[in-house]
Write an enzyme that holds these catalytic residues in place. Structure first.
Site, PDB file in Angstrom:
ATOM      1  N   LYS A  14      34.626  34.530  38.301  1.00 22.02           N
ATOM      2  CA  LYS A  14      35.385  34.081  39.389  1.00 22.02           C
ATOM      3  C   LYS A  14      34.485  33.020  40.110  1.00 22.02           C
ATOM      4  CE  LYS A  14      39.211  36.473  39.157  1.00 22.02           C
ATOM      5  NZ  LYS A  14      40.441  35.817  38.758  1.00 22.02           N
ATOM      6  N   TYR A  50      32.761  40.236  36.234  1.00 27.37           N
ATOM      7  CA  TYR A  50      33.950  39.607  36.971  1.00 27.37           C
ATOM      8  C   TYR A  50      33.611  38.738  37.875  1.00 27.37           C
ATOM      9  CZ  TYR A  50      38.168  40.030  39.652  1.00 27.37           C
ATOM     10  OH  TYR A  50      39.342  39.811  40.243  1.00 27.37           O
ATOM     11  N   SER A 109      38.739  35.604  43.816  1.00 24.45           N
ATOM     12  CA  SER A 109      38.611  36.880  44.330  1.00 24.45           C
ATOM     13  C   SER A 109      37.421  36.726  45.233  1.00 24.45           C
ATOM     14  CB  SER A 109      38.229  37.789  43.274  1.00 24.45           C
ATOM     15  OG  SER A 109      37.690  39.068  43.819  1.00 24.45           O
TER      16      SER A 109
END
Length: 241
Positions: free
Chosen positions: A150, A146, A133
């Site tokens: 990632k 998050y 991402s």
């Protein structure tokens, strides 16, 4: 890009980018081994394409390894499964931090290990795409766990690319911007927050799952034979804005 005769594992195949990738691969000749948590999603996917299905909670390391072994043999691998929990940095719980790392970072490692070990043992090459991402590159409010998970996946991808390429297995990462999936709806339902993100994307829109799937298929294909260790933004120019 023709994938006739190829067996391709796709994790997170039940929804969003993973589902779009599974559908696109099948329509271009591949046999898809669809791996995801929801048996219902797998059932509806199997209603659209002929595929093998494996339901597993990728937060469970032992179950993930068992599922990866069950999915073999395979020619190619797409690690697309992901999850998120929206919490500010000050509010991130250990439980959610561990969950995101388990699904977004550890599970891709486990599945790739099993895939690569078998390919190496058989003296065969291959290709892996890890779906990361743009959150690996920038700090996004309420995405602390998050972003960290990632970024961890990116570090793993680089090591995999360096160690596995001499054995004939290319490894690349894809970094989408906000993509119109169920998870994105959860993360970007606030219109003000979404508008701020959209304003930073020069092409003026969020991505569709097929936009990302096309890039994944290219990186899997023989046309990308000299592409290895890439962190490929698919972001409409977000990273240059």
């Amino acid at each position: 890009m023709d994938f006739s005769g190829k067996r391709v594992i796709v994790t997170g195949a039940g929804k969003g980018i993973g589902r779009a990738t599974a559908l696109m691969l099948a329509r271009r000749g591949a046999t898809v081994i669809a791996v995801t948590r929801s048996a219902t999603d797998l059932e509806t996917l199997a209603g659209e394409i002929a595929c093998e299905t494996i339901a597993v909670d990728l937060a469970d390391a032992d179950a993930t390894r068992e599922a990866a072994r069950k999915a073999l043999p395979a020619d190619l691998l797409v690690n697309c499964a992901g999850t998120t929990e929206l919490e500010s940095f000050l509010d991130v719980s250990v439980e959610n931090f561990d969950l995101l790392y388990a699904v977004n970072t550890r599970a891709p490692m486990i599945v790739a290990q099993e895939y690569a070990r078998e390919r190496v043992e058989q003296g065969l090459g291959g290709a892996i795409v890890n779906v990361s991402s743009v959150a690996a590159f920038v700090g996004i409010p309420d995405h602390a766990a998050y972003c960290a998970s990632k970024a961890g996946l990116d570090g793993l991808t680089r090591v995999m690319a360096k160690e596995l390429a001499p054995k004939g297995i290319r490894v690349n990462g894809v970094h989408p911007t906000v993509t119109l999936t169920p998870m994105a709806v959860k993360a970007w339902s606030d219109p003000d927050k979404a508008a701020g993100m959209m304003a930073r994307i020069p092409v003026g829109r969020f991505a569709e799952p097929d936009d990302i799937a096309e890039v994944i298929l290219f990186l899997l294909s023989d046309e990308a034979a000299m592409v290895n260790g890439l962190s490929m933004p698919v972001d409409g120019g977000y990273m240059i804005a």
